[in-house]
Scaffold this active site. Structure first.
Site, short mmCIF file in Angstrom:
data_model
loop_
_atom_site.label_atom_id
_atom_site.label_comp_id
_atom_site.label_asym_id
_atom_site.label_seq_id
_atom_site.Cartn_x
_atom_site.Cartn_y
_atom_site.Cartn_z
CG ASN A 98 52.45 -32.99 -10.16
OD1 ASN A 98 52.59 -32.07 -9.37
ND2 ASN A 98 52.44 -34.25 -9.78
CG HIS A 102 53.10 -28.46 -11.52
ND1 HIS A 102 51.87 -28.10 -12.03
CD2 HIS A 102 53.13 -27.94 -10.26
CE1 HIS A 102 51.21 -27.41 -11.12
NE2 HIS A 102 51.94 -27.31 -10.05
CG HIS A 139 54.85 -22.81 -8.24
ND1 HIS A 139 55.62 -23.88 -8.66
CD2 HIS A 139 53.59 -23.30 -8.06
CE1 HIS A 139 54.87 -24.97 -8.71
NE2 HIS A 139 53.63 -24.65 -8.34
CD GLU A 174 49.35 -24.37 -9.01
OE1 GLU A 174 48.83 -25.33 -9.62
OE2 GLU A 174 50.55 -24.34 -8.66
CE LYS A 214 52.50 -34.05 -4.44
NZ LYS A 214 52.59 -33.71 -5.87
CG HIS A 261 58.49 -28.18 -10.79
ND1 HIS A 261 58.18 -29.39 -10.20
CD2 HIS A 261 57.69 -27.28 -10.19
CE1 HIS A 261 57.24 -29.21 -9.29
NE2 HIS A 261 56.91 -27.94 -9.27
NE ARG A 289 63.27 -41.53 14.26
CZ ARG A 289 63.91 -41.68 15.42
NH1 ARG A 289 63.25 -41.55 16.54
NH2 ARG A 289 65.18 -41.95 15.44
CE LYS A 303 46.71 -30.50 -3.47
NZ LYS A 303 47.89 -29.66 -3.48
CD GLU A 363 52.42 -36.85 -7.46
OE1 GLU A 363 52.05 -35.87 -6.79
OE2 GLU A 363 53.38 -36.85 -8.22
NE ARG A 417 48.87 -34.90 -4.02
CZ ARG A 417 49.00 -34.56 -2.76
NH1 ARG A 417 48.77 -35.46 -1.82
NH2 ARG A 417 49.36 -33.34 -2.41
P1 NAD Z 1 55.19 -17.40 -1.67
O1 NAD Z 1 54.97 -18.22 -0.49
O2 NAD Z 1 56.59 -17.04 -2.04
O3 NAD Z 1 54.35 -16.05 -1.49
C1 NAD Z 1 54.40 -15.10 -2.51
C2 NAD Z 1 54.80 -13.72 -1.98
O4 NAD Z 1 53.64 -13.10 -1.42
C3 NAD Z 1 55.83 -13.71 -0.89
O5 NAD Z 1 56.69 -12.63 -1.08
C4 NAD Z 1 55.01 -13.53 0.37
O6 NAD Z 1 55.72 -12.91 1.40
C5 NAD Z 1 53.91 -12.65 -0.11
N1 NAD Z 1 52.66 -12.76 0.61
C6 NAD Z 1 52.07 -13.88 1.07
N2 NAD Z 1 50.85 -13.62 1.52
C7 NAD Z 1 50.66 -12.30 1.38
C8 NAD Z 1 49.58 -11.44 1.65
N3 NAD Z 1 48.42 -11.89 2.12
N4 NAD Z 1 49.72 -10.12 1.38
C9 NAD Z 1 50.88 -9.64 0.85
N5 NAD Z 1 51.92 -10.43 0.55
C10 NAD Z 1 51.81 -11.73 0.81
O7 NAD Z 1 54.55 -18.05 -2.99
P2 NAD Z 1 53.21 -18.91 -3.24
O8 NAD Z 1 52.84 -18.62 -4.63
O9 NAD Z 1 52.23 -18.75 -2.15
O10 NAD Z 1 53.74 -20.41 -3.14
C11 NAD Z 1 54.65 -20.92 -4.08
C12 NAD Z 1 55.31 -22.12 -3.47
O11 NAD Z 1 54.33 -23.13 -3.22
C13 NAD Z 1 56.35 -22.74 -4.36
O12 NAD Z 1 57.50 -23.02 -3.61
C14 NAD Z 1 55.70 -24.04 -4.82
O13 NAD Z 1 56.63 -25.04 -5.08
C15 NAD Z 1 54.83 -24.37 -3.65
N6 NAD Z 1 53.67 -25.24 -3.98
C16 NAD Z 1 53.46 -26.32 -3.20
C17 NAD Z 1 52.37 -27.11 -3.44
C18 NAD Z 1 52.08 -28.27 -2.52
O14 NAD Z 1 51.20 -29.08 -2.83
N7 NAD Z 1 52.74 -28.36 -1.39
C19 NAD Z 1 51.49 -26.82 -4.49
C20 NAD Z 1 51.74 -25.71 -5.26
C21 NAD Z 1 52.85 -24.90 -5.00
N1 GLY Z 2 50.36 -29.50 -6.22
C1 GLY Z 2 50.32 -30.88 -6.59
C2 GLY Z 2 49.91 -31.79 -5.51
O1 GLY Z 2 49.62 -31.38 -4.40
O2 GLY Z 2 49.83 -32.97 -5.71
#
Ligand code: NAD
Ligand code: GLY
Length: 358
Positions: free
Chosen positions: A242, A245, A262, A182, A140, A249, A118, A224, A234, A238
């Site tokens: 998006n 997005h 993404h 972003e 998030k 998405h 939990r 942010k 949100e 907030r």
């Molecule tokens: P990712 O985590 O898939 O990383 C991208 C690629 O880069 C992967 O293959 C990873 O292994 C590689 N990688 C990571 N760091 C590296 C480094 N330093 N050197 C070499 N390779 C490296 O993608 P991302 O763009 O980091 O994240 C996208 C995800 O984040 C999506 O799922 C999206 O929905 C999510 N997201 C979440 C939020 C949130 O607020 N929680 C906001 C924006 C995006």
């Molecule tokens: N990436 C959108 C949020 O964190 O609200």
């Protein structure tokens, strides 16, 4: 090292930003001392950064789970690997999870922390630009469902965020650009000066100029942090984070998770949102061109790949911003000024989709 604080009263936490942070012993001690630690990372990140992170953990009892890499593994099956390790290690409520990786690892580790017994503590160690400017901050957490992006998740804030900018040196070019999408988003929704600055340093950013990347990360985290502090769950502003997005998405979902990154989907989605804003008479054609020009200079797409408009519309209607059956869109009054909109002509949206997607 720069520290930006996310002000959530007793749950406030620091975002540490700087070069060489993964080689600074003691930085994580206040958060892990005397506690069991589970590091969650992925196949491609472990060979690069697991060892320095383990050095930072010092004498803490710790275990590691290495997940398969990529957006198409961001699901409940992969999430279970984290729970399997927590069970195997018999980690209790006082353990700490550490997410070492990009947004995929961060979102999954965060969701595991939100739900294990939990809710337990976790730390974000983002290694992509996208994660350092966005996903590691704000709490998030989620996994995807075949029916839609990030549909299963929770709000769960980390204890701290440690963004070592040196990790960006090994990041593939396409991933660097995805993170910059972003940063452009923050400029579009909140900060016209940031957008103008991005226009002036686009070439430096693409060439990984450290001071420019450092400033982009700091300013993004400041924006942010302020938005999250004002509206953690949100219910108001907030939603503006998006921007691009709802379209983005749907691009990711319809193209197949992992096909369009993404950040790339957000870039193309931002142009779709800007174009729709122009059609409603909000921003000028010149503004839309400015946005496209900047994205092109950051090596980002300005339109989605060809896909079926009706399927796309159906994917958009599963967006988390849908309220009372209505797709809500973040649109632009001006560069630096965004608004959440419910009241728009639906037929014009479908027309835009048919034009841009077919
Ligand atoms: P990712 O985590 O898939 O990383 C991208 C690629 O880069 C992967 O293959 C990873 O292994 C590689 N990688 C990571 N760091 C590296 C480094 N330093 N050197 C070499 N390779 C490296 O993608 P991302 O763009 O980091 O994240 C996208 C995800 O984040 C999506 O799922 C999206 O929905 C999510 N997201 C979440 C939020 C949130 O607020 N929680 C906001 C924006 C995006
Ligand atoms: N990436 C959108 C949020 O964190 O609200």
């Amino acid at each position: 090292m720069i520290t930006v604080t996310v002000d959530l009263k007793q749950r406030s936490y620091p975002i540490f930003i700087g070069s060489g942070l993964l080689n600074q012993p003691g930085l994580l001690d206040p958060y892990i001392e005397g506690r069991d630690v589970l590091v969650v990372t992925s196949e491609s990140i472990a060979p690069l950064y697991l060892e320095p992170l383990q050095q930072m953990l010092g004498q803490s009892r710790h275990s590691v789970v290495v997940l398969p890499d990529g957006e198409h593994h961001k699901n409940l099956t992969t999430l279970n690997l984290i729970f399997d390790e927590l069970v195997a290690q018999r980690f209790g409520r006082d353990c700490v999870l550490v997410a070492l990786g990009g947004g995929v690892v961060g979102d999954m580790c965060g969701f595991a922390a939100a739900s294990w017994q939990r809710g337990v503590d976790f730390i974000q160690v983002p290694t992509t630009l996208l994660a350092q400017v966005d996903s590691a901050v704000g709490g998030k957490t989620a996994v995807n469902h075949a029916g839609g992006k990030n549909l299963i998740g929770a709000f769960h804030q980390p204890l701290c965020v440690l963004a070592d900018t040196d990790t960006l040196r090994t990041l593939p070019e396409r991933e660097l650009s995805a993170g910059l999408a972003e940063v452009v988003k923050y400029g579009l929704i909140k900060d016209a000066a940031l957008f103008e600055w991005l226009e002036s340093v686009a070439g430096k950013l693409i060439n990984r100029d450290s001071p420019s990347l450092g400033h982009a990360i700091k300013r993004s985290c400041e924006i942010k942090a302020a938005v999250v502090a004002a509206d953690e769950h949100e219910r108001g502003q907030r939603t503006l984070l998006n921007m691009g997005h709802t379209f983005g998405h749907a691009i990711e979902r319809c193209a197949g998770y992992g096909t369009v990154l993404h950040g790339e989907a957000v870039a193309a989605g931002s142009v779709m949102a800007a174009t729709f804003s122009m059609r409603l008479g909000w921003i000028s054609e010149a503004d839309v061109e400015r946005i496209k020009d900047l994205l092109v200079r950051l090596a980002l797409p300005t339109q989605p790949p060809g896909m079926d408009a009706e399927e796309f519309y159906s994917a958009m209607s599963l967006d988390k911003k849908v309220a009372a059956g209505q797709i809500r869109l973040v649109l632009l009054r001006a560069i630096g000024d965004a608004e959440l909109v419910t009241n728009y002509p639906g037929d014009q949206l479908l027309q835009l989709l048919r034009e841009q997607l077919n």
